[in-house]
Design an enzyme around this catalytic site. Sequence first.
Site, mmCIF file in Angstrom:
data_model
loop_
_atom_site.group_PDB
_atom_site.id
_atom_site.type_symbol
_atom_site.label_atom_id
_atom_site.label_comp_id
_atom_site.label_asym_id
_atom_site.label_seq_id
_atom_site.Cartn_x
_atom_site.Cartn_y
_atom_site.Cartn_z
ATOM 1 N N GLU A 165 39.096 79.041 -35.362
ATOM 2 C CA GLU A 165 38.788 77.759 -36.005
ATOM 3 C C GLU A 165 39.903 77.444 -36.985
ATOM 4 O OE1 GLU A 165 35.932 76.071 -39.548
ATOM 5 O OE2 GLU A 165 35.077 77.599 -38.207
ATOM 6 N N LYS B 278 26.216 76.055 -38.124
ATOM 7 C CA LYS B 278 26.988 76.815 -39.097
ATOM 8 C C LYS B 278 26.166 76.888 -40.382
ATOM 9 C CE LYS B 278 31.343 76.618 -41.716
ATOM 10 N NZ LYS B 278 32.692 76.007 -41.779
ATOM 11 N N ARG C 143 42.520 71.452 -43.442
ATOM 12 C CA ARG C 143 42.726 71.399 -44.891
ATOM 13 C C ARG C 143 44.190 71.224 -45.281
ATOM 14 N NH1 ARG C 143 38.984 76.546 -46.858
ATOM 15 N NH2 ARG C 143 37.118 76.031 -45.624
ATOM 16 N N THR D 244 36.280 72.161 -40.846
ATOM 17 C CA THR D 244 36.318 71.284 -42.010
ATOM 18 C C THR D 244 36.425 69.820 -41.579
ATOM 19 O OG1 THR D 244 37.587 73.071 -43.067
ATOM 20 C CG2 THR D 244 37.141 71.145 -44.392
#
Length: 204
Positions: free
Chosen positions: A38, A126, A42, A66
């Site tokens: 993953e 998640k 960011r 994210t």
Amino acid sequence: MTDLLAVSPVVPVVVLDDEATAVDVAKALLAGGIGIVEVTLRTPAALESIRRIAAEVPDIVTGAGTVTAPEHAKAAAAAGASFLVTPGCTDQVLDACAETGLPLLPGAATVSEAMRLAERGFTALKFFPAEAAGGVAYLKSIAGPLPGLRFCPTGGITPASAPGYLALKNVGCVGGSWLTPADVVKAGDFDKIRDLAEAATKLR
């Protein structure tokens, strides 16, 4: 998404500041036995990193994490991501992720959030931020009222705490950033990443 939870006991949560290291990081993880990654959105290098990994390391399942805005979902899909991960969920983000057609691992931290996602058809979630939101004890306590859900807890998990999560019936895998420490990536010590990945495959 349920199948993705079974790829590896640990999903590396990777922050890449330089896309030039992306392929080597992915190859090191794969060499250590980790078949999924993953890449978090960011940094400015994230999308290009996903693009390169998807193109040059096809044997690893490459996701984008994210995802916090509709445009993130579209950009990640265009870059070649195979799945999307959100830290939480809003209707706009969920709808944008759905439009991509990619598998989604949506984030939840409360029972209400998990139930809301279940109403939309999600069975794999998640759990974030795992340690701060109650950890192993929390997930164990909600297994009874939410028997149809499985989780990938992420956030503050270490090699020492991971086995406690992985022992739970409602946990398919955990997310961990310890496989690709920033200083190790920056130093280009890909053998170290391979070793950390190999150790992670033995945590279950």
